[in-house]
Design a protein around this motif. Structure first.
Motif, PDB file in Angstrom:
ATOM      1  N   SER A   1       0.849  -1.182   0.000  1.00  0.00           N
ATOM      2  CA  SER A   1       0.000   0.000   0.000  1.00  0.00           C
ATOM      3  C   SER A   1       0.887   1.236   0.000  1.00  0.00           C
ATOM      4  CB  SER A   1      -0.917  -0.003   1.230  1.00  0.00           C
ATOM      5  OG  SER A   1      -0.164   0.290   2.393  1.00  0.00           O
ATOM      6  N   THR A   2       0.285   2.396   0.116  1.00  0.00           N
ATOM      7  CA  THR A   2       1.064   3.635   0.193  1.00  0.00           C
ATOM      8  C   THR A   2       1.737   3.797   1.555  1.00  0.00           C
ATOM      9  OG1 THR A   2      -1.015   4.758   0.719  1.00  0.00           O
ATOM     10  CG2 THR A   2      -0.230   4.913  -1.552  1.00  0.00           C
ATOM     11  N   ASP A   3       1.419   2.921   2.520  1.00  0.00           N
ATOM     12  CA  ASP A   3       2.096   2.946   3.821  1.00  0.00           C
ATOM     13  C   ASP A   3       3.354   2.082   3.814  1.00  0.00           C
ATOM     14  OD1 ASP A   3       0.251   4.613   5.104  1.00  0.00           O
ATOM     15  OD2 ASP A   3      -1.088   2.926   5.477  1.00  0.00           O
ATOM     16  N   GLY A   4       3.318   0.989   3.072  1.00  0.00           N
ATOM     17  CA  GLY A   4       4.453   0.080   3.062  1.00  0.00           C
ATOM     18  C   GLY A   4       4.016  -1.331   2.727  1.00  0.00           C
ATOM     19  N   ILE A   5       4.936  -2.273   2.953  1.00  0.00           N
ATOM     20  CA  ILE A   5       4.656  -3.691   2.729  1.00  0.00           C
ATOM     21  C   ILE A   5       4.536  -4.371   4.085  1.00  0.00           C
ATOM     22  CG2 ILE A   5       5.534  -5.859   1.794  1.00  0.00           C
ATOM     23  CD1 ILE A   5       7.014  -4.239  -0.326  1.00  0.00           C
ATOM     24  N   VAL A   6       3.387  -4.992   4.322  1.00  0.00           N
ATOM     25  CA  VAL A   6       3.130  -5.687   5.581  1.00  0.00           C
ATOM     26  C   VAL A   6       2.870  -7.151   5.269  1.00  0.00           C
ATOM     27  CG1 VAL A   6       1.640  -5.837   7.618  1.00  0.00           C
ATOM     28  CG2 VAL A   6       2.145  -3.605   6.614  1.00  0.00           C
ATOM     29  N   VAL A   7       3.635  -8.042   5.900  1.00  0.00           N
ATOM     30  CA  VAL A   7       3.451  -9.480   5.736  1.00  0.00           C
ATOM     31  C   VAL A   7       3.153 -10.082   7.098  1.00  0.00           C
ATOM     32  CG1 VAL A   7       4.503 -11.664   5.021  1.00  0.00           C
ATOM     33  CG2 VAL A   7       4.993  -9.582   3.735  1.00  0.00           C
ATOM     34  N   ASP A   8       1.987 -10.680   7.217  1.00  0.00           N
ATOM     35  CA  ASP A   8       1.585 -11.347   8.458  1.00  0.00           C
ATOM     36  C   ASP A   8       1.645 -10.395   9.656  1.00  0.00           C
ATOM     37  OD1 ASP A   8       0.457 -13.690   9.225  1.00  0.00           O
ATOM     38  OD2 ASP A   8       2.321 -14.717   9.714  1.00  0.00           O
ATOM     39  N   GLY A   9       1.198  -9.145   9.440  1.00  0.00           N
ATOM     40  CA  GLY A   9       1.146  -8.178  10.518  1.00  0.00           C
ATOM     41  C   GLY A   9       2.448  -7.459  10.795  1.00  0.00           C
ATOM     42  N   ARG A  10       3.493  -7.757  10.063  1.00  0.00           N
ATOM     43  CA  ARG A  10       4.804  -7.139  10.303  1.00  0.00           C
ATOM     44  C   ARG A  10       5.192  -6.293   9.096  1.00  0.00           C
ATOM     45  NH1 ARG A  10      10.078  -8.896   8.980  1.00  0.00           N
ATOM     46  NH2 ARG A  10      11.685  -7.861  10.213  1.00  0.00           N
ATOM     47  N   MET A  11       5.500  -5.031   9.343  1.00  0.00           N
ATOM     48  CA  MET A  11       5.920  -4.161   8.256  1.00  0.00           C
ATOM     49  C   MET A  11       7.371  -4.469   7.898  1.00  0.00           C
ATOM     50  SD  MET A  11       5.573  -0.074   7.694  1.00  0.00           S
ATOM     51  CE  MET A  11       3.854  -0.243   7.255  1.00  0.00           C
ATOM     52  N   ILE A  12       7.598  -4.920   6.678  1.00  0.00           N
ATOM     53  CA  ILE A  12       8.956  -5.280   6.271  1.00  0.00           C
ATOM     54  C   ILE A  12       9.616  -4.176   5.456  1.00  0.00           C
ATOM     55  CG2 ILE A  12       8.441  -7.752   6.327  1.00  0.00           C
ATOM     56  CD1 ILE A  12       8.285  -7.702   3.287  1.00  0.00           C
TER      57      ILE A  12
ATOM     58  N   ILE B   1       6.251  -9.010  -3.231  1.00  0.00           N
ATOM     59  CA  ILE B   1       5.333  -9.825  -2.441  1.00  0.00           C
ATOM     60  C   ILE B   1       5.092 -11.180  -3.098  1.00  0.00           C
ATOM     61  CG2 ILE B   1       2.903 -10.025  -1.764  1.00  0.00           C
ATOM     62  CD1 ILE B   1       4.423  -8.323   0.136  1.00  0.00           C
ATOM     63  N   LEU B   2       4.886 -11.181  -4.403  1.00  0.00           N
ATOM     64  CA  LEU B   2       4.566 -12.423  -5.103  1.00  0.00           C
ATOM     65  C   LEU B   2       5.742 -13.399  -5.118  1.00  0.00           C
ATOM     66  CD1 LEU B   2       2.506 -10.965  -8.083  1.00  0.00           C
ATOM     67  CD2 LEU B   2       1.639 -12.203  -6.086  1.00  0.00           C
ATOM     68  N   GLN B   3       6.949 -12.895  -4.923  1.00  0.00           N
ATOM     69  CA  GLN B   3       8.128 -13.765  -4.857  1.00  0.00           C
ATOM     70  C   GLN B   3       8.371 -14.319  -3.460  1.00  0.00           C
ATOM     71  OE1 GLN B   3      11.195 -11.202  -6.383  1.00  0.00           O
ATOM     72  NE2 GLN B   3      10.514 -11.402  -8.507  1.00  0.00           N
ATOM     73  N   ASN B   4       7.572 -13.854  -2.480  1.00  0.00           N
ATOM     74  CA  ASN B   4       7.724 -14.310  -1.099  1.00  0.00           C
ATOM     75  C   ASN B   4       7.017 -15.653  -0.928  1.00  0.00           C
ATOM     76  OD1 ASN B   4       7.512 -14.697   1.735  1.00  0.00           O
ATOM     77  ND2 ASN B   4       7.585 -12.494   2.089  1.00  0.00           N
ATOM     78  N   PRO B   5       7.731 -16.729  -0.626  1.00  0.00           N
ATOM     79  CA  PRO B   5       7.100 -18.058  -0.557  1.00  0.00           C
ATOM     80  C   PRO B   5       6.162 -18.235   0.625  1.00  0.00           C
ATOM     81  CG  PRO B   5       9.398 -18.165   0.144  1.00  0.00           C
ATOM     82  CD  PRO B   5       9.176 -16.784  -0.380  1.00  0.00           C
ATOM     83  N   THR B   6       6.195 -17.328   1.595  1.00  0.00           N
ATOM     84  CA  THR B   6       5.308 -17.461   2.762  1.00  0.00           C
ATOM     85  C   THR B   6       3.937 -16.843   2.540  1.00  0.00           C
ATOM     86  OG1 THR B   6       5.996 -15.372   3.813  1.00  0.00           O
ATOM     87  CG2 THR B   6       7.355 -17.328   4.246  1.00  0.00           C
ATOM     88  N   VAL B   7       3.734 -16.141   1.422  1.00  0.00           N
ATOM     89  CA  VAL B   7       2.483 -15.434   1.167  1.00  0.00           C
ATOM     90  C   VAL B   7       1.501 -16.329   0.417  1.00  0.00           C
ATOM     91  CG1 VAL B   7       1.421 -13.495  -0.048  1.00  0.00           C
ATOM     92  CG2 VAL B   7       3.573 -13.164   1.180  1.00  0.00           C
ATOM     93  N   ASP B   8       0.311 -16.497   0.985  1.00  0.00           N
ATOM     94  CA  ASP B   8      -0.752 -17.263   0.333  1.00  0.00           C
ATOM     95  C   ASP B   8      -1.748 -16.353  -0.385  1.00  0.00           C
ATOM     96  OD1 ASP B   8       0.108 -19.841   1.321  1.00  0.00           O
ATOM     97  OD2 ASP B   8      -0.644 -19.220   3.280  1.00  0.00           O
ATOM     98  N   THR B   9      -2.048 -15.225   0.232  1.00  0.00           N
ATOM     99  CA  THR B   9      -2.986 -14.262  -0.343  1.00  0.00           C
ATOM    100  C   THR B   9      -2.365 -12.872  -0.274  1.00  0.00           C
ATOM    101  OG1 THR B   9      -4.879 -15.569   0.418  1.00  0.00           O
ATOM    102  CG2 THR B   9      -5.298 -13.276  -0.178  1.00  0.00           C
ATOM    103  N   ALA B  10      -2.370 -12.170  -1.378  1.00  0.00           N
ATOM    104  CA  ALA B  10      -1.785 -10.830  -1.444  1.00  0.00           C
ATOM    105  C   ALA B  10      -2.875  -9.808  -1.763  1.00  0.00           C
ATOM    106  CB  ALA B  10      -0.697 -10.780  -2.510  1.00  0.00           C
TER     107      ALA B  10
END
Length: 390
Positions: free
Chosen positions: A1-12, A26-35
């Protein structure tokens, strides 16, 4: 988003991450199921979407913000840019479209998959209602509002069937139904969830537990109590945003049928908007606020100091001449200085709305005014929002 990238509640990664490079990250991150991506107009014009297809596309509106930039001068051209999202929906996917906006509704013709509409309009003869009525008459689905004695209710219409979801005043993000823009957002979110395969009871639970706290939605109607003053922090920075915010302020100030206290606004608009848009922004603010402080962003985006504020102030003065609410309008260009001045000016019972550029800085200043030492509690410190980039 315009705030940043958040994966599983953690802003990376913090910053404006609404472009195609962030989507690929994000799509290259193997831990992501839904983006879930916020897709910006500028990124589409520069590099496209950054991916081949989206299972669900959501388009909430097409407004005049950003017109005059990147060769996009009309709403129809801007709609064509945003329509790329809908064109990327496969046959197995779904487009969620605002039936009340004709520029959005027509995107359904470009969708290879299913279309789910949502509408705030409730009366026969209104374009959005009639569009949804015809769509559902052909077996389609839509999320709509239904007036009841207990209040407005979100309802799923699917062909001839109707399934109630939730009363709008039970959704915290709507402030008891007063934030009409978030009622519309709730309709869109419910439609997106249902299109993704979520059960209605899970959607209902999500809407009932999501709030506009600083931690769940920084800079989006964050409400903080400061010595009896209701303080709202919001990113509102364009004409349509101010139109919605002015409606929200007027509803908040007329809670019991009479207007109690003052509404004070700290407002500002980015320097790359058109002069007329800046004046319209100021004029709309004057319909809601009793007192206004006009500030400027740290990045002037090509404008001379005080130039942007002068256009906003001209809009306020023009509206005042026509009988608008505002009785006092000042210019304090530095955002933090403007925020401190507004906090000093506000009295118990007032509503102070700050349209911000630096949401984290304004939040910290507000919490300091409320007597919270920064970092002393989880609520007083944004925490992960200050994680280093990368």
């Amino acid at each position: 988003s315009t705030d940043g990238i958040v994966v599983d509640g953690r802003m990376i990664k913090r910053g404006d991450m609404s472009g195609p490079k962030s989507a690929r990250m994000i799509l290259q991150n193997p831990t992501v199921d839904t983006a879930v991506f916020e897709v910006a107009r500028g990124g589409i014009l520069r590099e496209g979407l950054g991916y081949d297809r989206n299972d669900v596309a959501v388009v909430t509106n097409v407004s005049g913000d950003h017109l005059g930039l990147g060769g996009i001068d009309t709403l129809r051209q801007l709609a064509d840019v945003k329509g790329v999202l809908v064109e990327a929906v496969p046959r197995t996917g779904t487009a969620v479209l605002n039936a009340d906006d004709p520029n959005v509704a027509r995107m359904g013709a470009s969708c290879d998959g299913a279309v789910i509409y949502f509408t705030m309009q409730t009366e026969k003869g209104e374009p959005g209602f009639d569009r949804v009525d015809g769509h559902c008459g052909r077996g389609g689905a839509a999320f709509v509002l239904r007036h009841t004695p207990e209040g407005d209710q979100i309802v799923l219409r699917h062909g001839p069937r109707t399934m109630p979801l939730l009363y709008t005043h039970l959704i915290p993000a709507t402030f008891g139904g007063k934030a009409r823009m978030n009622v519309a957002n709730a309709l869109a979110a419910a439609a997106a969830g249902w299109a993704s395969g979520a059960h209605l009871h899970d959607i209902r639970q999500g809407l009932r537990t999501f709030t506009t706290s600083f931690f769940q939605a920084p800079g989006r109607l964050n409400l903080v109590e400061v010595g009896g003053v209701r303080v709202v922090i919001d990113y509102c920075h364009n004409v349509d945003g101010m139109r919605a915010l002015a409606d929200f302020v007027n509803r908040m100030m007329s809670d019991n049928g009479t207007r109690d206290g003052r509404a004070i606004g700290v407002i500002g608009v980015p320097g790359d908007r058109r002069d007329d848009d800046m004046r319209d922004y100021g004029a709309l603010a004057a319909t809601a606020f009793d007192e206004i402080i006009v500030r400027e962003d740290r990045n002037p985006r090509g404008r001379a100091p005080a130039e942007t504020a002068a256009h906003v102030l001209a809009g306020i003065r023009g509206a005042r001449a026509g009988g608008a609410r505002t009785t006092r309008a000042d210019t304090i260009l530095d955002e933090m200085t403007a925020v401190k001045a507004a906090l000093r000016r506000a009295n118990p019972g007032d509503l102070l709305v700050m349209c911000v550029d630096d949401a984290i800085g304004v939040y910290k200043e507000t919490m300091a005014a409320a007597g919270h030492g920064l970092g002393t509690t989880a609520f007083a410190d944004p925490g992960e929002l200050e994680a280093p980039e990368g």
